[in-house]
Motif scaffolding. Structure first.
Motif, PDB file in Angstrom:
ATOM      1  N   PHE A 110       0.825  -1.204   0.000  1.00 21.88           N
ATOM      2  CA  PHE A 110       0.000   0.000   0.000  1.00 21.88           C
ATOM      3  C   PHE A 110       0.862   1.258   0.000  1.00 21.88           C
ATOM      4  N   TRP A 111       1.820   1.324   0.911  1.00 20.67           N
ATOM      5  CA  TRP A 111       2.643   2.532   1.000  1.00 20.67           C
ATOM      6  C   TRP A 111       3.521   2.696  -0.240  1.00 20.67           C
ATOM      7  N   GLU A 112       3.925   1.592  -0.830  1.00 20.40           N
ATOM      8  CA  GLU A 112       4.674   1.679  -2.088  1.00 20.40           C
ATOM      9  C   GLU A 112       3.825   2.321  -3.177  1.00 20.40           C
ATOM     10  N   GLN A 113       2.510   2.035  -3.167  1.00 18.04           N
ATOM     11  CA  GLN A 113       1.613   2.641  -4.155  1.00 18.04           C
ATOM     12  C   GLN A 113       1.589   4.156  -4.003  1.00 18.04           C
ATOM     13  N   LEU A 114       1.534   4.632  -2.771  1.00 21.13           N
ATOM     14  CA  LEU A 114       1.482   6.078  -2.551  1.00 21.13           C
ATOM     15  C   LEU A 114       2.799   6.753  -2.921  1.00 21.13           C
ATOM     16  N   VAL A 115       3.905   6.087  -2.618  1.00 22.73           N
ATOM     17  CA  VAL A 115       5.208   6.645  -2.991  1.00 22.73           C
ATOM     18  C   VAL A 115       5.332   6.743  -4.514  1.00 22.73           C
ATOM     19  N   LYS A 116       4.899   5.696  -5.214  1.00 21.28           N
ATOM     20  CA  LYS A 116       4.969   5.708  -6.673  1.00 21.28           C
ATOM     21  C   LYS A 116       4.058   6.779  -7.252  1.00 21.28           C
ATOM     22  N   LYS A 235       6.906   4.783  12.820  1.00 31.75           N
ATOM     23  CA  LYS A 235       7.005   5.983  11.986  1.00 31.75           C
ATOM     24  C   LYS A 235       6.244   5.759  10.698  1.00 31.75           C
ATOM     25  N   CYS A 236       5.796   6.834  10.103  1.00 27.79           N
ATOM     26  CA  CYS A 236       5.028   6.735   8.868  1.00 27.79           C
ATOM     27  C   CYS A 236       5.864   6.114   7.760  1.00 27.79           C
ATOM     28  N   PRO A 237       5.453   4.996   7.187  1.00 28.17           N
ATOM     29  CA  PRO A 237       6.214   4.351   6.109  1.00 28.17           C
ATOM     30  C   PRO A 237       6.376   5.259   4.893  1.00 28.17           C
ATOM     31  N   TYR A 238       5.384   6.068   4.599  1.00 28.02           N
ATOM     32  CA  TYR A 238       5.444   6.992   3.456  1.00 28.02           C
ATOM     33  C   TYR A 238       6.575   7.996   3.666  1.00 28.02           C
ATOM     34  N   HIS A 239       6.652   8.536   4.852  1.00 22.81           N
ATOM     35  CA  HIS A 239       7.685   9.500   5.213  1.00 22.81           C
ATOM     36  C   HIS A 239       9.074   8.883   5.057  1.00 22.81           C
ATOM     37  N   ARG A 240       9.216   7.670   5.585  1.00 25.33           N
ATOM     38  CA  ARG A 240      10.513   6.993   5.554  1.00 25.33           C
ATOM     39  C   ARG A 240      10.985   6.738   4.130  1.00 25.33           C
ATOM     40  N   VAL A 241      10.070   6.248   3.285  1.00 23.47           N
ATOM     41  CA  VAL A 241      10.447   5.926   1.905  1.00 23.47           C
ATOM     42  C   VAL A 241      10.723   7.191   1.110  1.00 23.47           C
ATOM     43  N   LEU A 242       9.928   8.251   1.328  1.00 24.79           N
ATOM     44  CA  LEU A 242      10.166   9.505   0.626  1.00 24.79           C
ATOM     45  C   LEU A 242      11.551  10.060   0.957  1.00 24.79           C
ATOM     46  N   LYS A 243      11.940   9.969   2.218  1.00 27.68           N
ATOM     47  CA  LYS A 243      13.266  10.445   2.617  1.00 27.68           C
ATOM     48  C   LYS A 243      14.354   9.632   1.940  1.00 27.68           C
ATOM     49  N   ALA A 244      14.151   8.303   1.865  1.00 29.52           N
ATOM     50  CA  ALA A 244      15.131   7.436   1.217  1.00 29.52           C
ATOM     51  C   ALA A 244      15.278   7.766  -0.261  1.00 29.52           C
ATOM     52  N   LEU A 245      14.182   8.192  -0.876  1.00 35.22           N
ATOM     53  CA  LEU A 245      14.199   8.537  -2.300  1.00 35.22           C
ATOM     54  C   LEU A 245      14.665   9.969  -2.554  1.00 35.22           C
ATOM     55  N   GLY A 246      14.857  10.727  -1.477  1.00 35.09           N
ATOM     56  CA  GLY A 246      15.259  12.121  -1.633  1.00 35.09           C
ATOM     57  C   GLY A 246      14.131  13.026  -2.048  1.00 35.09           C
ATOM     58  N   LEU A 247      12.886  12.597  -1.814  1.00 35.57           N
ATOM     59  CA  LEU A 247      11.721  13.385  -2.229  1.00 35.57           C
ATOM     60  C   LEU A 247      11.159  14.233  -1.095  1.00 35.57           C
ATOM     61  N   TYR A 248      11.734  14.094   0.107  1.00 38.17           N
ATOM     62  CA  TYR A 248      11.272  14.885   1.227  1.00 38.17           C
ATOM     63  C   TYR A 248      12.467  15.327   2.061  1.00 38.17           C
ATOM     64  N   ASP A 249      12.515  16.615   2.358  1.00 41.72           N
ATOM     65  CA  ASP A 249      13.591  17.161   3.149  1.00 41.72           C
ATOM     66  C   ASP A 249      12.971  17.968   4.285  1.00 41.72           C
ATOM     67  N   ALA A 250      13.109  17.473   5.507  1.00 41.02           N
ATOM     68  CA  ALA A 250      12.497  18.136   6.657  1.00 41.02           C
ATOM     69  C   ALA A 250      13.024  19.564   6.825  1.00 41.02           C
TER      70      ALA A 250
END
Length: 253
Positions: A110-116, A235-250
């Motif tokens: 599910f969270w992979e779907q939102l990241v994609k 922790k929010c899986p979406y947040h974690r994956v976005l950070k790993a992909l470089g798509l979110y910078d706090a």
């Protein structure tokens, strides 16, 4: 079959194979009078033909994600013409091997779907919505629209309110929920009935993550995918994956 359908079209020109089975199983849930589905607005939306439906392939395939982005984009552009109880119901092809996985494995998918989806979004994130999922005003956005996401799977047993013949998403625009809440007294009564129905529908207590958008202690992401027990990811899986992909910078939040 990457198109939007309404109930009448699906009933009059029934698709074949897994698509037919998925829709028919959903229809049974929405029309069960002896054990009514807890979400009253969803039942109303089904009855009044305001829901829209889409069928996607195996969620593990990249093509399914790109088709999902096209489907949600089309829905976003037309949703306000469908009615005040509209949501997009997305059914995934769920082959035998996928039917056997755990709730937690579905959670990852599910969270992979939102990241994609986030990677395929060609519009900027709305400026008034925080990008940090831990913020009480965060919610998933796509193509400039705010959405509440709901996931149901074949693996959910205790929470029949989250059980589905196929992996399924119900995607509701924030404007639908805002309109629902315009009359606080009526909305309050309906929410009370929903919680009562949940108590009768599931064999487990109402999940502690359920809350109201905007409340200081609320985090929407926790409600998107409810596990079959009372646990919540740390922790929010979406947040974690976005950070790993470089798509979110706090630091830019």
């Amino acid at each position: 079959m990457n198109s939007l359908f309404d109930k009448d079209t699906l009933e009059q020109n029934s698709p074949d194979g897994w698509q037919k089975e998925a829709f028919e199983a959903f229809k049974i849930k929405m029309t069960d009078k002896e054990k009514p589905f807890p979400c009253i607005p969803a039942v109303i939306g089904f009855t009044t033909n305001e829901l829209r439906y889409g069928f996607l392939g195996d969620p593990r395939l990249d093509k399914s994600s790109s088709d999902f982005a096209d489907l949600l984009k089309a829905y976003t552009g037309a949703s306000r013409s469908f009615g005040k109880y509209t949501s997009l119901i997305v059914f995934y092809e769920t082959p035998a091997d996928l039917q056997q996985i755990s709730v937690e494995q579905y959670e990852e998918i599910f969270w992979e779907q939102l990241v994609k989806l986030a990677r395929l979004d060609d519009m900027e994130w709305p400026k008034h919505i925080p990008k940090n999922p831990e913020h009480s005003l965060w919610e998933f956005c796509f193509f400039g629209e705010q959405y509440f996401m709901y996931c149901a799977t074949p693996a959910h047993i205790n929470r029949q309110s989250r059980n589905s013949h196929n992996m399924m998403l119900a995607i509701t625009p924030r404007w639908v929920l805002q309109e629902f809440n315009q009359k606080p007294t009526v909305a309050g009564r309906i929410k009370t009935k929903i919680r009562k129905r949940l108590g009768n529908y599931d064999s487990i207590d109402i999940h502690p993550a359920l809350n109201s958008y905007g409340e200081v202690d609320n985090q929407e992401w926790k409600q998107y995918f409810l596990r079959d027990d009372d646990t919540i990811p740390i922790k929010c899986p979406y947040h974690r994956v976005l950070k790993a992909l470089g798509l979110y910078d706090a630091k830019k939040e």
